[in-house]
Design a protein around this motif. Structure first.
Motif, PDB file in Angstrom:
ATOM      1  N   GLU A   4      32.551  62.478  -7.753  1.00 20.34           N
ATOM      2  CA  GLU A   4      32.462  62.661  -9.196  1.00 20.34           C
ATOM      3  C   GLU A   4      32.182  61.348  -9.929  1.00 20.34           C
ATOM      4  O   GLU A   4      31.740  61.353 -11.066  1.00 20.34           O
ATOM      5  CB  GLU A   4      33.766  63.271  -9.730  1.00 20.34           C
ATOM      6  CG  GLU A   4      34.025  64.686  -9.232  1.00 20.34           C
ATOM      7  CD  GLU A   4      32.959  65.663  -9.702  1.00 20.34           C
ATOM      8  OE1 GLU A   4      32.631  66.592  -8.938  1.00 20.34           O
ATOM      9  OE2 GLU A   4      32.445  65.484 -10.819  1.00 20.34           O
ATOM     10  N   SER A   5      32.458  60.228  -9.282  1.00 21.22           N
ATOM     11  CA  SER A   5      32.244  58.932  -9.916  1.00 21.22           C
ATOM     12  C   SER A   5      32.178  57.858  -8.837  1.00 21.22           C
ATOM     13  O   SER A   5      32.561  58.079  -7.694  1.00 21.22           O
ATOM     14  CB  SER A   5      33.375  58.608 -10.903  1.00 21.22           C
ATOM     15  OG  SER A   5      34.609  58.494 -10.226  1.00 21.22           O
ATOM     16  N   PHE A   6      31.677  56.691  -9.229  1.00 24.25           N
ATOM     17  CA  PHE A   6      31.695  55.529  -8.348  1.00 24.25           C
ATOM     18  C   PHE A   6      31.637  54.275  -9.225  1.00 24.25           C
ATOM     19  O   PHE A   6      31.391  54.344 -10.427  1.00 24.25           O
ATOM     20  CB  PHE A   6      30.535  55.556  -7.341  1.00 24.25           C
ATOM     21  CG  PHE A   6      29.187  55.350  -7.944  1.00 24.25           C
ATOM     22  CD1 PHE A   6      28.518  56.383  -8.600  1.00 24.25           C
ATOM     23  CD2 PHE A   6      28.550  54.121  -7.867  1.00 24.25           C
ATOM     24  CE1 PHE A   6      27.281  56.197  -9.157  1.00 24.25           C
ATOM     25  CE2 PHE A   6      27.300  53.930  -8.421  1.00 24.25           C
ATOM     26  CZ  PHE A   6      26.669  54.984  -9.072  1.00 24.25           C
ATOM     27  N   VAL A   7      31.884  53.120  -8.608  1.00 27.53           N
ATOM     28  CA  VAL A   7      32.015  51.872  -9.345  1.00 27.53           C
ATOM     29  C   VAL A   7      30.641  51.238  -9.552  1.00 27.53           C
ATOM     30  O   VAL A   7      29.868  51.097  -8.614  1.00 27.53           O
ATOM     31  CB  VAL A   7      32.938  50.878  -8.602  1.00 27.53           C
ATOM     32  CG1 VAL A   7      33.026  49.552  -9.369  1.00 27.53           C
ATOM     33  CG2 VAL A   7      34.320  51.488  -8.423  1.00 27.53           C
ATOM     34  N   ILE A   8      30.333  50.874 -10.810  1.00 29.33           N
ATOM     35  CA  ILE A   8      29.120  50.133 -11.165  1.00 29.33           C
ATOM     36  C   ILE A   8      29.532  48.754 -11.670  1.00 29.33           C
ATOM     37  O   ILE A   8      30.349  48.643 -12.577  1.00 29.33           O
ATOM     38  CB  ILE A   8      28.318  50.857 -12.255  1.00 29.33           C
ATOM     39  CG1 ILE A   8      27.676  52.119 -11.686  1.00 29.33           C
ATOM     40  CG2 ILE A   8      27.232  49.937 -12.820  1.00 29.33           C
ATOM     41  CD1 ILE A   8      26.516  51.862 -10.758  1.00 29.33           C
ATOM     42  N   GLU A  33      21.948  58.272  -7.064  1.00 29.64           N
ATOM     43  CA  GLU A  33      21.927  59.306  -6.031  1.00 29.64           C
ATOM     44  C   GLU A  33      22.715  58.871  -4.792  1.00 29.64           C
ATOM     45  O   GLU A  33      23.390  59.686  -4.166  1.00 29.64           O
ATOM     46  CB  GLU A  33      20.478  59.612  -5.637  1.00 29.64           C
ATOM     47  CG  GLU A  33      19.708  60.336  -6.731  1.00 29.64           C
ATOM     48  CD  GLU A  33      18.304  60.698  -6.301  1.00 29.64           C
ATOM     49  OE1 GLU A  33      17.595  61.304  -7.112  1.00 29.64           O
ATOM     50  OE2 GLU A  33      17.936  60.370  -5.159  1.00 29.64           O
ATOM     51  N   TYR A  34      22.657  57.589  -4.477  1.00 30.11           N
ATOM     52  CA  TYR A  34      23.398  57.135  -3.310  1.00 30.11           C
ATOM     53  C   TYR A  34      24.895  57.041  -3.603  1.00 30.11           C
ATOM     54  O   TYR A  34      25.730  57.402  -2.767  1.00 30.11           O
ATOM     55  CB  TYR A  34      22.872  55.772  -2.856  1.00 30.11           C
ATOM     56  CG  TYR A  34      23.443  55.338  -1.532  1.00 30.11           C
ATOM     57  CD1 TYR A  34      24.493  54.424  -1.455  1.00 30.11           C
ATOM     58  CD2 TYR A  34      22.954  55.856  -0.340  1.00 30.11           C
ATOM     59  CE1 TYR A  34      25.024  54.031  -0.247  1.00 30.11           C
ATOM     60  CE2 TYR A  34      23.489  55.467   0.877  1.00 30.11           C
ATOM     61  CZ  TYR A  34      24.530  54.560   0.921  1.00 30.11           C
ATOM     62  OH  TYR A  34      25.057  54.176   2.112  1.00 30.11           O
ATOM     63  N   GLY A  35      25.253  56.571  -4.796  1.00 31.76           N
ATOM     64  CA  GLY A  35      26.673  56.432  -5.129  1.00 31.76           C
ATOM     65  C   GLY A  35      27.365  57.763  -5.309  1.00 31.76           C
ATOM     66  O   GLY A  35      28.537  57.925  -4.953  1.00 31.76           O
ATOM     67  N   LEU A  36      26.671  58.776  -5.869  1.00 33.52           N
ATOM     68  CA  LEU A  36      27.297  60.073  -6.154  1.00 33.52           C
ATOM     69  C   LEU A  36      27.138  61.070  -5.006  1.00 33.52           C
ATOM     70  O   LEU A  36      28.049  61.855  -4.720  1.00 33.52           O
ATOM     71  CB  LEU A  36      26.699  60.660  -7.434  1.00 33.52           C
ATOM     72  CG  LEU A  36      26.993  59.895  -8.733  1.00 33.52           C
ATOM     73  CD1 LEU A  36      26.241  60.528  -9.896  1.00 33.52           C
ATOM     74  CD2 LEU A  36      28.492  59.875  -9.025  1.00 33.52           C
ATOM     75  N   TYR A  37      25.979  61.079  -4.357  1.00 29.48           N
ATOM     76  CA  TYR A  37      25.696  62.103  -3.355  1.00 29.48           C
ATOM     77  C   TYR A  37      25.482  61.542  -1.947  1.00 29.48           C
ATOM     78  O   TYR A  37      25.331  62.311  -0.998  1.00 29.48           O
ATOM     79  CB  TYR A  37      24.449  62.895  -3.760  1.00 29.48           C
ATOM     80  CG  TYR A  37      24.541  63.481  -5.141  1.00 29.48           C
ATOM     81  CD1 TYR A  37      25.367  64.572  -5.413  1.00 29.48           C
ATOM     82  CD2 TYR A  37      23.810  62.933  -6.199  1.00 29.48           C
ATOM     83  CE1 TYR A  37      25.458  65.108  -6.694  1.00 29.48           C
ATOM     84  CE2 TYR A  37      23.905  63.454  -7.478  1.00 29.48           C
ATOM     85  CZ  TYR A  37      24.730  64.548  -7.725  1.00 29.48           C
ATOM     86  OH  TYR A  37      24.819  65.047  -8.982  1.00 29.48           O
ATOM     87  N   GLY A  38      25.431  60.212  -1.810  1.00 34.39           N
ATOM     88  CA  GLY A  38      25.223  59.613  -0.495  1.00 34.39           C
ATOM     89  C   GLY A  38      23.802  59.772   0.016  1.00 34.39           C
ATOM     90  O   GLY A  38      23.554  59.660   1.211  1.00 34.39           O
ATOM     91  N   ILE A  39      22.854  60.032  -0.873  1.00 33.07           N
ATOM     92  CA  ILE A  39      21.454  60.231  -0.475  1.00 33.07           C
ATOM     93  C   ILE A  39      20.739  58.886  -0.561  1.00 33.07           C
ATOM     94  O   ILE A  39      20.619  58.300  -1.641  1.00 33.07           O
ATOM     95  CB  ILE A  39      20.756  61.252  -1.389  1.00 33.07           C
ATOM     96  CG1 ILE A  39      21.467  62.598  -1.311  1.00 33.07           C
ATOM     97  CG2 ILE A  39      19.284  61.394  -0.995  1.00 33.07           C
ATOM     98  CD1 ILE A  39      20.908  63.632  -2.271  1.00 33.07           C
ATOM     99  N   LYS A  65      36.607  52.838   0.887  1.00 29.43           N
ATOM    100  CA  LYS A  65      37.908  52.732   0.239  1.00 29.43           C
ATOM    101  C   LYS A  65      38.288  54.040  -0.446  1.00 29.43           C
ATOM    102  O   LYS A  65      39.445  54.460  -0.446  1.00 29.43           O
ATOM    103  CB  LYS A  65      37.888  51.585  -0.763  1.00 29.43           C
ATOM    104  CG  LYS A  65      37.755  50.213  -0.122  1.00 29.43           C
ATOM    105  CD  LYS A  65      37.651  49.119  -1.167  1.00 29.43           C
ATOM    106  CE  LYS A  65      37.469  47.758  -0.515  1.00 29.43           C
ATOM    107  NZ  LYS A  65      37.318  46.672  -1.510  1.00 29.43           N
ATOM    108  N   TYR A  66      37.282  54.681  -1.018  1.00 24.07           N
ATOM    109  CA  TYR A  66      37.551  55.968  -1.683  1.00 24.07           C
ATOM    110  C   TYR A  66      38.005  57.015  -0.675  1.00 24.07           C
ATOM    111  O   TYR A  66      38.960  57.768  -0.923  1.00 24.07           O
ATOM    112  CB  TYR A  66      36.267  56.404  -2.398  1.00 24.07           C
ATOM    113  CG  TYR A  66      36.339  57.796  -2.984  1.00 24.07           C
ATOM    114  CD1 TYR A  66      35.758  58.880  -2.329  1.00 24.07           C
ATOM    115  CD2 TYR A  66      36.985  58.020  -4.191  1.00 24.07           C
ATOM    116  CE1 TYR A  66      35.813  60.143  -2.870  1.00 24.07           C
ATOM    117  CE2 TYR A  66      37.055  59.295  -4.734  1.00 24.07           C
ATOM    118  CZ  TYR A  66      36.465  60.357  -4.070  1.00 24.07           C
ATOM    119  OH  TYR A  66      36.534  61.615  -4.597  1.00 24.07           O
TER     120      TYR A  66
END
Length: 268
Positions: A4-8, A33-39, A65-66
């Motif tokens: 749902e979120s990641f660090v920018i 796309e990479y931070g939210l979906y790993g694509i 870590k997440y």
């Protein structure tokens, strides 16, 4: 893996904000796309691909870590040490106070993985590489613009040179004027200068007179003279022009020497 979120980080923004709009948009979408979906993005141009490659390890570290935080993280080492304190003192201990002696290694607790930590900033080489690429692109654009400007200026001077020959067409004919123009308007490799502009002296009327007297190509065509004769006469004309230029330079140098008192003037 979907989040749902990641660090920018601020450094991400600083690294891409100076890029052209189309490249910046590609890189922005790739990070999201990479931070939210790993694509992981494919077919990125070289510049955004190199920047994403430098950013990706930090995104991967945050994702690990997440995931560890969702599992509860590793148990605190302090808790394990508390269970070991209740054991009977060893031979190296003098009392049963349960506190480790100085000759024992004390294990300090560390925060769990799900606790907030100060995360390292991504490699500063990202900003340096981006700035270097941007500066190179700007320099290449400026060099190309300067080259086009100089070439345009040379073409404008070439047009003026052509116009300056028009009044002599009636006297020497179109064919001779065309040959004269083609020879003396030839440009160098960088297209910044014509052949006639490299001459130490230039008087158009006298040059046309030498050309017509020594080359006479327009008369050769009327009289049916063969090409070999024309070529020989043209070479003679060029030699005469060079000799005239050399004599003119010698006379100027001698006059300068006489004015400076370096040459003794003799009447004999």
């Amino acid at each position: 893996m979907e989040r749902e979120s990641f660090v920018i980080y601020k450094s991400f923004y600083e690294a891409i904000k100076e890029l052209p709009d189309d490249i910046r948009l590609l890189l922005h979408d790739a990070i999201m796309e990479y931070g939210l979906y790993g694509i992981e993005p494919v077919d990125l141009p070289p510049i955004p691909r190199s920047i994403f490659t430098l950013i990706k390890p930090q995104l991967d570290a945050n994702n690990r870590k997440y995931e560890n935080g969702k599992k509860g993280g590793r148990p605190r080492k302090a808790e394990v040490n508390q269970e070991q304190v209740s054991v009977e003192p060893t031979e190296t201990q003098n009392d049963s106070s349960g506190k480790p002696k100085k000759n024992q290694t004390e294990t300090k607790p560390k925060p769990n993985n799900n606790q907030e930590e100060t995360k390292p900033e991504p490699n500063v080489n990202v900003n340096e590489n981006v700035n270097e690429n941007v500066e190179k692109n700007k320099s290449n654009k400026l060099d190309l613009q300067k080259k086009k400007t100089k070439e345009k200026e040379t073409l404008e001077r070439r047009k003026k040179f052509y116009d300056s020959l028009i009044p002599y067409v009636a006297q020497y004919g179109k064919d001779m004027i065309r040959q004269f123009y083609d020879y003396w308007s030839e440009m160098n490799k960088s297209k910044t200068k014509m052949r006639w502009e490299g001459q130490p002296t230039w008087e158009l009327a006298r040059r046309l007179e030498y050309w017509s007297r020594n080359d006479k190509s327009y008369k050769s065509q009327r009289n049916g003279t063969n090409d070999r004769t024309n070529a020989g006469k043209r070479k003679e004309a060029e030699r005469d022009e060079r000799a005239t230029d050399a004599l003119s330079r010698i006379m100027r140098l001698r006059a300068q020497d006489e004015a400076d008192g370096f040459v003794e003037i003799r009447d004999d």
